[in-house]
Design a protein around this motif. Sequence first.
Motif, short mmCIF file in Angstrom:
data_model
loop_
_atom_site.label_atom_id
_atom_site.label_comp_id
_atom_site.label_asym_id
_atom_site.label_seq_id
_atom_site.Cartn_x
_atom_site.Cartn_y
_atom_site.Cartn_z
N ASN A 365 25.72 -53.84 -34.82
CA ASN A 365 24.99 -54.68 -35.77
C ASN A 365 23.57 -54.19 -35.95
OD1 ASN A 365 27.32 -56.10 -34.89
ND2 ASN A 365 26.45 -58.04 -35.57
N LEU A 366 22.93 -53.82 -34.84
CA LEU A 366 21.56 -53.31 -34.91
C LEU A 366 21.51 -52.01 -35.70
CD1 LEU A 366 18.58 -53.21 -34.14
CD2 LEU A 366 19.25 -52.27 -31.90
N TRP A 367 22.50 -51.15 -35.48
CA TRP A 367 22.49 -49.87 -36.18
C TRP A 367 22.63 -50.05 -37.69
CZ3 TRP A 367 20.76 -45.28 -36.08
CH2 TRP A 367 21.23 -44.31 -36.98
N ARG A 368 23.44 -51.01 -38.11
CA ARG A 368 23.59 -51.22 -39.55
C ARG A 368 22.27 -51.63 -40.20
NH1 ARG A 368 28.77 -52.95 -37.94
NH2 ARG A 368 28.10 -55.11 -37.60
N VAL A 369 21.47 -52.40 -39.49
CA VAL A 369 20.15 -52.78 -40.03
C VAL A 369 19.23 -51.55 -40.08
CG1 VAL A 369 18.10 -54.20 -39.67
CG2 VAL A 369 20.36 -55.14 -39.21
N ILE A 370 19.24 -50.74 -39.01
CA ILE A 370 18.40 -49.54 -38.98
C ILE A 370 18.76 -48.60 -40.12
CG2 ILE A 370 17.90 -47.43 -37.67
CD1 ILE A 370 18.15 -49.11 -35.11
N GLU A 371 20.05 -48.34 -40.28
CA GLU A 371 20.48 -47.39 -41.31
C GLU A 371 20.24 -47.93 -42.73
OE1 GLU A 371 24.18 -44.29 -42.10
OE2 GLU A 371 24.56 -46.17 -41.05
N GLY A 372 20.01 -49.23 -42.84
CA GLY A 372 19.82 -49.82 -44.16
C GLY A 372 18.37 -50.00 -44.57
N VAL A 373 17.40 -49.49 -43.75
CA VAL A 373 15.99 -49.73 -44.08
C VAL A 373 15.60 -49.01 -45.37
CG1 VAL A 373 15.31 -50.04 -41.67
CG2 VAL A 373 15.20 -47.75 -42.71
N GLY A 374 14.55 -49.49 -45.99
CA GLY A 374 13.99 -48.83 -47.16
C GLY A 374 14.69 -49.20 -48.44
N GLY A 375 14.17 -48.67 -49.54
CA GLY A 375 14.74 -48.95 -50.84
C GLY A 375 14.69 -50.43 -51.15
N GLU A 376 15.78 -50.97 -51.69
CA GLU A 376 15.83 -52.39 -52.04
C GLU A 376 15.78 -53.29 -50.81
OE1 GLU A 376 15.76 -53.70 -55.07
OE2 GLU A 376 15.54 -51.68 -55.90
N ASN A 377 16.17 -52.76 -49.65
CA ASN A 377 16.17 -53.56 -48.43
C ASN A 377 14.79 -53.72 -47.82
OD1 ASN A 377 18.99 -53.81 -48.55
ND2 ASN A 377 19.27 -51.87 -47.45
N GLY A 378 13.85 -52.88 -48.21
CA GLY A 378 12.49 -52.97 -47.70
C GLY A 378 12.36 -52.48 -46.26
#
Length: 502
Positions: A365-378
Amino acid sequence: MDEAMHGGVPADGPRCLVTGATGYIGGRLVPELLAAGHRVRCLARFPGKLRDHPWTGEVEVARGDVTDADSVAAAMRDVDVAYYLVHALGTGKGFEETDRRAARIFGERAKAAGVRRIVYLGGLTPAGVPEHELSPHLRSRTEVGRILLASGVPAAVLRAAVIIGSGSASFEMLRYLTERLPLMVTPSWVHTRIQPIAVRDVLRLLVGSARLPGDVNRTFDLGGPDVLTYRDMMIRYARVAGLPRRVILPVPVLTPGLSSHWVGLVTPVPAAIARPLAESLRHEVVCHEHDIARYLPDPPGHPLGFDEAVRLALRRVRQAEVVTRWSSAAVPGAPSDPLPTDPAWAGGSLYTDRREAAVDAPVGNLWRVIEGVGGENGWYSFPLAWNARGLLDRLAGGVGLRRGRRDAQRLRVGDSLDFWRVEEIEPGRLLRLRAEMRLPGRAWLEMCAEPAGEGRSRYRQRAVFHPRGLLGHAYWWAVSPFHAVVFGGMARNIARAAASTR
């Protein structure tokens, strides 16, 4: 010493003992000897300091000290060539007597063990200067060389002045003085002529000395092709490093003692090391001969010039491979690169902001947040600050935040991510980003996900900045008050976002 003692790596060259393997030259010499087919034993007071080297499993490590005759005698067993690469510089008063005693023990035990050659790296001494007028540092190194030459074992005493390479105390002093001071009021020794040499050439000659003819028992001067004043070296370092031209104003009132304190204020090089180095700069240190080329001819392109040696010493940062300075991983590199055993003050300034947080969610779960940083996710922290930084970057001609990301969920090496670039990714564990915003230096952001047991994990975050010149240092200290909000908030919010996905 047999194959089992050096990791089972086939070797048919001389059997070598290396003292000082935890030091600047010794730590870089060992892999060069192994690459040349030699078998290597390292004598170290604290063998544990060698464990981070990638070559540790290929050598035999003996615990001991050069001032302990018994441990030296044991280490000399079955040795053909013994490298003496230790000195007591920086140990305080009495270092000359310590050097003298250690050299005598080393020479005596080498002769008793039937060692066929001693190789010693000492300091280049000025011509025509009586020995009693030399700095204690140079005087001691000269005496050590004389003791080893008189030991009854053929010795090659190599003498070098300033060695150019990341981690060399002389080079680090030059690096910090030049990078931190665009305007310098300096001691008069900045006009002293010096013949520096690249660490790659020093290592090449140290390795080659193992095969010198048995009747060679003498000193050899080592130097590169350039003879420069210290002022010249600072100016040329600045040019190679891409810094503005330095203004250097020498003043005669700065004695060696005062100038060592001055160096201590400007650089992180310890005063116990800076003082003898500064005192040694009173006299010109230029090679009197290049006789070693008769036995070990210079290959094409060698010895390296000063500018090329500096370029190689700075290469690690320019390629963004600074991971060895802020990670526990041991990454093998070139002789000019930093090593895990280099002192903390070596390798140039590196500022780090570390954050971590416990996460009430599995590591996936933590990794999915890390890999999703930036762009529209901020960036999970103070959006106004990130947007303002992006705007400032665009005004300065940079990319700002407008690039976004290629894919909303997945990243790969080389992807652009707002004003970052994905430099390394280990799925499920690590994401390292390199900044491509306009900065007076180089910057990285690393995010790690680690399992913490029972459906929990831990988030680790590091922001790393390598400043370029005085402006780079000023930039870091100007923005550091905001790190608690920006980076601290980022760590907390990423942990919360991961926990909310349970």
